[in-house]
Design a protein around this motif. Structure first.
Motif, PDB file in Angstrom:
ATOM      1  N   PHE A 124       0.830  -1.209   0.000  1.00  0.00           N
ATOM      2  CA  PHE A 124       0.000   0.000   0.000  1.00  0.00           C
ATOM      3  C   PHE A 124       0.864   1.258   0.000  1.00  0.00           C
ATOM      4  N   ALA A 125       1.950   1.215   0.781  1.00  0.00           N
ATOM      5  CA  ALA A 125       2.842   2.382   0.831  1.00  0.00           C
ATOM      6  C   ALA A 125       3.454   2.661  -0.536  1.00  0.00           C
ATOM      7  N   TYR A 126       3.938   1.623  -1.247  1.00  0.00           N
ATOM      8  CA  TYR A 126       4.566   1.829  -2.553  1.00  0.00           C
ATOM      9  C   TYR A 126       3.533   2.133  -3.635  1.00  0.00           C
ATOM     10  N   SER A 127       2.351   1.549  -3.555  1.00  0.00           N
ATOM     11  CA  SER A 127       1.346   1.803  -4.591  1.00  0.00           C
ATOM     12  C   SER A 127       0.833   3.232  -4.548  1.00  0.00           C
ATOM     13  N   THR A 128       0.903   3.877  -3.410  1.00  0.00           N
ATOM     14  CA  THR A 128       0.468   5.278  -3.297  1.00  0.00           C
ATOM     15  C   THR A 128       1.667   6.238  -3.261  1.00  0.00           C
ATOM     16  N   LEU A 129       2.855   5.736  -3.675  1.00  0.00           N
ATOM     17  CA  LEU A 129       4.051   6.577  -3.626  1.00  0.00           C
ATOM     18  C   LEU A 129       3.907   7.808  -4.515  1.00  0.00           C
ATOM     19  N   TRP A 130       3.220   7.655  -5.654  1.00  0.00           N
ATOM     20  CA  TRP A 130       3.072   8.777  -6.588  1.00  0.00           C
ATOM     21  C   TRP A 130       2.279   9.935  -5.977  1.00  0.00           C
ATOM     22  N   MET A 131       1.523   9.665  -4.884  1.00  0.00           N
ATOM     23  CA  MET A 131       0.714  10.713  -4.292  1.00  0.00           C
ATOM     24  C   MET A 131       1.517  11.616  -3.363  1.00  0.00           C
ATOM     25  N   TYR A 132       2.523  11.071  -2.675  1.00  0.00           N
ATOM     26  CA  TYR A 132       3.224  11.866  -1.673  1.00  0.00           C
ATOM     27  C   TYR A 132       4.721  11.963  -1.904  1.00  0.00           C
ATOM     28  N   SER A 190       5.353   2.590  -7.947  1.00  0.00           N
ATOM     29  CA  SER A 190       3.924   2.523  -7.652  1.00  0.00           C
ATOM     30  C   SER A 190       3.286   1.296  -8.282  1.00  0.00           C
ATOM     31  N   MET A 224       1.518  -1.754  -6.384  1.00  0.00           N
ATOM     32  CA  MET A 224       0.171  -2.254  -6.660  1.00  0.00           C
ATOM     33  C   MET A 224       0.172  -3.774  -6.851  1.00  0.00           C
ATOM     34  N   LEU A 275       0.641  -5.320  -3.529  1.00  0.00           N
ATOM     35  CA  LEU A 275      -0.593  -5.198  -2.770  1.00  0.00           C
ATOM     36  C   LEU A 275      -1.619  -6.231  -3.223  1.00  0.00           C
TER      37      LEU A 275
END
Length: 371
Positions: free
Chosen positions: A102-110, A127, A131, A134
């Motif tokens: 989850f942390a890597y899949s949402t990396l593009w957000m933060y 990311s 995914m 995940l």
């Protein structure tokens, strides 16, 4: 989400179970060749394993929708606790993989906020990899949950042959208990008739004989009035015996009305909380009535209670009856009254529990299977 919470709780329990297994092995190692010492060590180990197994059974039912029968064998509970800790730790690894994915899949957000991104392609690749991780970890969550259910069924639920043998033994014991209960009930009825109604009738006959032989009209009239009063008392005693054998209210108006009658006849305040949506079958209603009647009688006569609470409810195919009083406690579960109740309840494959510490309160709980 429910499976993930169940695995997280299972991972925490696995740490406790692993420590319990290691301590059990260390405790058994010195007495492995000493039968008496081994039995002494196994008793607390079995008790601890049963508590852990019951906690696991509740966790599986609430969070993983795996329903299991109660644990009947201590050895199975100990074996399950010893074998489940690796699977619980595997669940912790899977949950950790979910968090990392989850942390890597949402990396593009933060990622843009944390560092100066010079290679956007690496962020996109991370990311996508997150995914994928995940997705795999989510499948792992369901896979470990399935394994949890299979392991519990394999180790906690007896095989069909073992279950049949256990049921045969239980039915044989319950049949013998029913026969004993019938004999005890007959003896109690005979005692009630002999000590109560029979004595009243003997006194009534003597009064009528004296009145018949008397030549004084006034004395004969007094004797007849006494005989009339004695006949009324004998009738009251006979109604009491008939009520204790089987209350007609149970058939005419149902369990709720019968319990309310018990509350009205008690010499202390009795509050009845009745939460059954429909009338239980005849056998269950009869046993539930006698559990309440005997428990209320004991609370009034022996516990010195000033308040009694009766609760009747149903959940998951079981009818629950609970009688709690504020008396002095110290009730003997092996006494004739409560022991007879336990045999009545066991005859229906139910369970009777008595909790009565010295000083009170006393709580009598019956669990009765309801079709």
């Amino acid at each position: 989400m429910r499976c993930a919470v169940g695995l997280i709780l299972g991972s925490a329990a696995a740490v406790v179970e692993l420590a319990f297994t290691l301590l059990a092995g260390l405790a058994l190692l010195p007495v492995v060749a000493w039968p008496n010492g081994r039995r002494a060590i196994l008793r607390p180990l079995y008790a601890g394993a049963r508590r852990l197994a019951e906690w696991e059974r509740a966790r599986l039912r609430i969070w993983l929708s795996v329903r299991l029968p109660p644990v009947h064998e201590d050895a199975r509970a100990l074996r399950y606790v010893a074998c489940r800790s690796p699977l619980g730790l595997l669940g912790a690894v899977v949950i950790l993989a979910v968090a990392v994915g989850f942390a890597y899949s949402t990396l593009w957000m933060y990622a843009w906020l944390l560092t100066d991104v010079r290679h956007p392609g690496s962020i996109v690749a991370s990311s996508l990899a997150g995914m994928f991780l995940l997705f795999l970890a989510a499948q792992g969550v369901y896979g470990v949950a399935k394994l949890e259910g299979k392991l519990a069924r394999r180790l906690l639920v007896p095989r069909h042959e073992e279950d049949l043998e256990r049921r045969i033994a239980e039915l044989s014991a319950s049949r013998a208990a029913v026969v004993d209960a019938v004999h005890d009930e007959r003896r109690r009825i005979e005692r009630d008739l002999h000590d109560g109604v029979q004595q009243r009738l003997v006194a009534l006959g003597m009064l009528l004989g004296r009145a018949r032989r008397s030549e004084d009209p006034d004395r004969a009239d007094r004797l007849l009035r006494q005989a009339h009063e004695e006949s009324r008392r004998a009738l009251d005693d006979l109604r009491e015996v008939a009520w204790r054998i089987y209350p007609t209210t149970l058939d005419e108006a149902g369990l709720r009305a019968a319990l309310e009658t018990v509350a009205e006849r008690a010499s202390v305040p009795v509050r009845v909380r009745y939460d059954l949506a429909e009338e239980p079958e005849r056998a269950v209603a009869t046993v539930a009535y006698f559990v309440v009647c005997e428990a209320v009688t004991n609370a009034v006569k022996h516990a010195g209670a000033s308040r009694i609470l009766v609760g009747v409810g149903a959940e998951e195919g079981m009818v629950y009856v609970c009688v709690e009083d504020d008396g002095r406690g110290g009730a003997n579960a092996s006494g004739s009254g409560l022991f007879g109740l336990a045999r009545r309840v066991n005859a229906l494959d139910g369970c009777l529990k008595v909790v009565s510490p010295v000083g009170g309160p006393t709580r009598v709980t019956a669990e009765l299977p309801c079709a």
